[in-house]
Scaffold this active site. Structure first.
Site, mmCIF file in Angstrom:
data_model
loop_
_atom_site.group_PDB
_atom_site.id
_atom_site.type_symbol
_atom_site.label_atom_id
_atom_site.label_comp_id
_atom_site.label_asym_id
_atom_site.label_seq_id
_atom_site.Cartn_x
_atom_site.Cartn_y
_atom_site.Cartn_z
ATOM 1 N N GLU B 61 0.813 -1.228 0.000
ATOM 2 C CA GLU B 61 0.000 0.000 0.000
ATOM 3 C C GLU B 61 0.841 1.270 0.000
ATOM 4 O O GLU B 61 0.501 2.243 -0.673
ATOM 5 C CB GLU B 61 -0.979 0.001 1.177
ATOM 6 C CG GLU B 61 -2.167 -0.940 0.998
ATOM 7 C CD GLU B 61 -1.805 -2.405 1.198
ATOM 8 O OE1 GLU B 61 -0.710 -2.681 1.729
ATOM 9 O OE2 GLU B 61 -2.613 -3.279 0.809
ATOM 10 N N HIS B 130 -11.796 -5.181 8.002
ATOM 11 C CA HIS B 130 -12.552 -4.949 6.772
ATOM 12 C C HIS B 130 -13.771 -4.054 6.987
ATOM 13 O O HIS B 130 -14.629 -3.973 6.123
ATOM 14 C CB HIS B 130 -13.027 -6.282 6.167
ATOM 15 C CG HIS B 130 -11.926 -7.115 5.604
ATOM 16 N ND1 HIS B 130 -10.966 -7.708 6.397
ATOM 17 C CD2 HIS B 130 -11.624 -7.459 4.330
ATOM 18 C CE1 HIS B 130 -10.131 -8.390 5.627
ATOM 19 N NE2 HIS B 130 -10.501 -8.260 4.372
#
Ligand SMILES: Cc1ncc(C[n+]2csc(CCOP(=O)(O)OP(=O)(O)O)c2C)c(N)n1
Lengths: 376, 337
Positions: B61, B130
């Site tokens: 990321e 999540h």
């Protein structure tokens, strides 16, 4: 290829200082190197004198920066003494339109790219974060976050690919930075996409007080091949070797073969910054040993041996350096801090209601002092 | 050209349109190529625009965000997909120290027109990491714009506006709305649309102002409908942009109603609700009839899926707060705070 069930580093030291590609011995004697020689076959004494001049000015501006800091003109300074060869040699190998992403210590790189005297001190003085427009020098603002710029170079190189350009993006960083995820991620990205990028690691042996052995147990150049990137480990105090290596690396990247990596083994002669006390962590013998490898006297010895260095040339360089550093001093002494309202400038590129409101309030607060100002 | 589309398809159409309108737009992220992203938001783009513009990145990321910075340096407009909210943290350094600051650092010479798309927030029974609501971290960072969409039409238009914006935009997509459908005007021009910084009054009312964004807008509307049955008129505002907040719209409503409730899924402490209430108090103190209320997620790590319904503000918790600002006794009356 032979079977590779195990890969064991063949050397354990990361500081084997004599196993380096070099073209000049510490005494300035030119020695052959099959790999590097072809890359500087065009280099005449004039060009070498140019390298000398850049390095000598870089050193002088560094000394001036330290002096200005000591005199209270700058908040901080990050000396680069001893690292002039890697900075000047690699930057001189680049084309003007190659885009360079430096760290805060790359004075020689900034100088070669055309930075003006004021560019070296206004940021350290705290007047502004950056002075020049990166697009005018093809040089990003010096990066403070360790290793972040390696990814910027990788992304820029991906952009070059998409534009069909033939430039190269270059990331400069130290040995400490090689421990950062960003530098390793930049190797993954540039290698996976075969982006035209060059990594230049100035291994100056120290990350503030931590020796390079805390960051690496194997020569840093040995890491790049694991990412599929060819690398060279060169003597970072030999400007000819640095120039040759960088020409090899940029040629490799420019010709579509993907990234290349250079580890230039050098030494930070001074403190990490003017706030640092290196006597707490390193011994005087080590510093003295490195003084024998000085990049500037090394090239001077080489030029003298060819009768290409005389008093007139030395005086000319001296006077150029005087002029440059006088410019730095003048810029520091004459610096005018920007008006307070400008602290709110350029936060956003487009109008932003939150900033607009704060600006309005701050402006009206400031206008309360208008009478006082007028009376003074 | 109005069409009934899910929010997911509207986002896909928005991306396709932005890619077609400007060849400097590139889309990058994990699994966004052949797979079309784990939510299929980038579905089919690689066939239409090719791999140089639709980049399946390595799984890193910080690497994605940092290379987006380099691409923006080179004049591109990267649209980055972070696979899930909880995975933006490795990119946080690049977002906060680089993306947000480069324009300021370079005194306006370098722009960072990067859009960071984040499938966001809870309510879908997902695994740990999540379902996070990290918006306050970004709202606190000057140099970023932060928006959250609540319906397919906004998803289509605001995504294009974010991509066209010369500033970096953190773009939150409530994943529990990916499958909700509504009419989307695919022919609309962004020049004619409401700016993405504007809030919208989605239901007019006179007694209480209820502020929400993202998927909470639907919950807020449900609460307003329920309150209406009991004779309370709630004005619901979809903030759309949470940095900057459209205070003219918000304060006009508060001056009318005199009472405010803010709701969001993110934790309470130093959250967006705290900022909203502080600003409203500064701007409308003399109009307030009662202390403003926050209805938020608890100050806990996001709970396991089977318990998330006790974390997410629901209609009843919102109505409780509405009762409190109306100074009516309710189920929580008597609780010391
Ligand atoms: C992400 C980050 N962590 C820590 C620091 C503080 N810091 C500044 S320079 C430095 C050492 C860097 O060493 P190296 O990469 O070898 O470069 P050098 O300074 O020796 O040129 C550290 C720890 C920083 N600037 N950024």
């Amino acid at each position: 290829m032979t079977k590779m069930h195990t890969l064991t580093p063949s050397t354990e030291t990361s500081t084997d200082l004599d196993d380096l590609a070099r073209l000049l011995t510490p005494d300035g004697e030119r020695i052959p190197d099959r790999q590097l020689d072809p890359w500087i076959s065009d280099l005449d004494t004039d060009a070498m004198r140019g390298l000398y001049r850049d390095m000598a000015i870089a050193r002088r501006l560094d000394i001036e920066g330290v002096a200005l800091q000591r005199q209270g003109q700058l908040g901080l300074w990050a000396p680069a003494q001893g690292q002039e060869a890697v900075q000047v040699g690699t930057a001189r190998a680049c084309r003007d339109d190659d885009f360079l992403f430096p760290s805060y210590r790359e004075l020689g790189v900034q100088l070669v790219r055309g930075a003006k005297p004021a560019d070296f001190i206004l940021a350290w003085r705290g007047e502004m974060h950056s002075t020049y427009n990166p697009y005018e020098l093809s040089l990003a603002t010096p990066q403070i976050i360790i290793g972040a710029q390696a990814l910027h170079a990788a992304g820029y190189a991906m952009g070059i690919q998409r534009d069909g350009g033939d430039q190269v993006a270059v990331a400069y960083f130290g040995d400490g930075a090689t421990s950062q995820g960003d530098v390793n991620e930049a190797m993954v990205f540039s290698s996976s996409f075969q982006a035209p990028m060059v990594f230049v690691c100035s291994n100056n042996q120290w990350a503030i007080s931590e020796p390079v052995t805390v960051q690496a147990k194997f020569p840093i150049a040995g890491r790049a091949p694991g990412f599929g990137i060819p690398s060279l480990r060169v003597d970072g105090n030999d400007v000819l070797a640095c120039l040759a290596a960088m020409r090899w690396a940029t040629d490799h990247a420019r010709s579509g073969k993907g990234p290349a990596f250079i580890e230039a083994v050098t030494y930070r002669m001074g403190p990490h910054t003017t706030s640092d006390d290196p006597t707490r962590y390193r011994n005087a013998e080590q510093v003295a040993a490195w003084r024998e490898r000085d990049p500037i006297t090394r090239l001077e010895a080489h030029l003298r041996a060819q009768d290409a260095f005389d008093d007139a040339f030395a005086a000319e360089v001296e006077s150029d350096a005087d002029e440059f550093t006088a410019g730095m001093r003048a810029a520091a002494l004459g610096a005018v801090t920007r008006p307070p309202i400008e602290v709110l400038d350029d936060v956003y590129a487009e109008p932003h209601s939150g900033i607009a409101e704060q600006r309005e309030r701050f402006a009206s607060y400031l206008s309360g002092f208008a009478d006082e100002e007028a009376q003074r | 050209m109005s069409e009934l589309l899910t929010m997911g398809k509207a986002l896909n159409a928005g991306l396709r349109r932005a890619l077609a309108d400007d060849d400097k737009v590139i889309v990058m992220g994990e699994d966004i190529g052949r797979l079309g992203g784990v939510f299929r938001i980038t579905d089919g783009l690689i066939d239409e625009f090719g791999a140089p513009r639709i980049i399946d990145t390595p799984l890193a990321e910080s690497g994605i965000m940092g290379t987006a910075v380099g691409l923006a340096f080179r004049g591109f407009r990267p649209v980055v997909e972070i696979q899930f909210d909880g995975f933006v943290y490795p990119a946080f350094d690049q977002i906060v120290c680089q993306v947000a600051k480069l324009h300021y650092r370079t005194r306006g010479n370098v722009t960072m027109p990067i859009t960071v798309r984040i499938p966001w927030a809870g309510g879908v029974g997902a695994a740990e990491h999540h379902s996070e609501s990290p918006e306050a971290y970004f709202v606190h960072t000057s140099g970023l714009r932060v928006v959250a969409v609540s319906n397919p039409q906004d998803a289509y238009m605001m995504l294009r506006q974010a991509i066209a914006c010369d500033d970096p935009v953190v773009f939150f997509e409530p994943k529990r709305l990916y499958h909700t459908k509504d009419e989307v005007d695919l022919g609309a021009d962004i020049a004619d649309a409401a700016p993405m910084g504007l809030a919208r009054v989605v239901r007019a009312g006179t007694d209480v102002t209820l502020l929400a964004y993202g998927a909470q807008v639907a919950t807020a509307l449900d609460a307003a409908t329920a309150a209406d049955d009991e004779g309370t008129s709630i004005e619901v505002i979809d903030l759309r942009s949470i940095s900057p907040v459209d205070y003219p719209t918000v304060t006009a409503s508060v001056r009318k109603t005199g009472r405010v409730v803010v709701t969001h899924e993110a934790a309470r402490e130093a959250g967006v609700g705290a900022e909203l209430i502080a600003s409203i108090t500064e701007k409308c103190f003399h109009y307030l009839e009662a202390a403003p209320e926050r209805v938020t997620g608890h100050d806990i790590p996001y709970p396991p899926a089977k318990l998330e319904k006790h974390h997410l503000p629901d209609l009843d918790r919102i109505l409780d707060a509405v009762d409190r600002v109306l100074e009516r006794p309710n189920s929580l009356s008597g609780v010391e705070s």
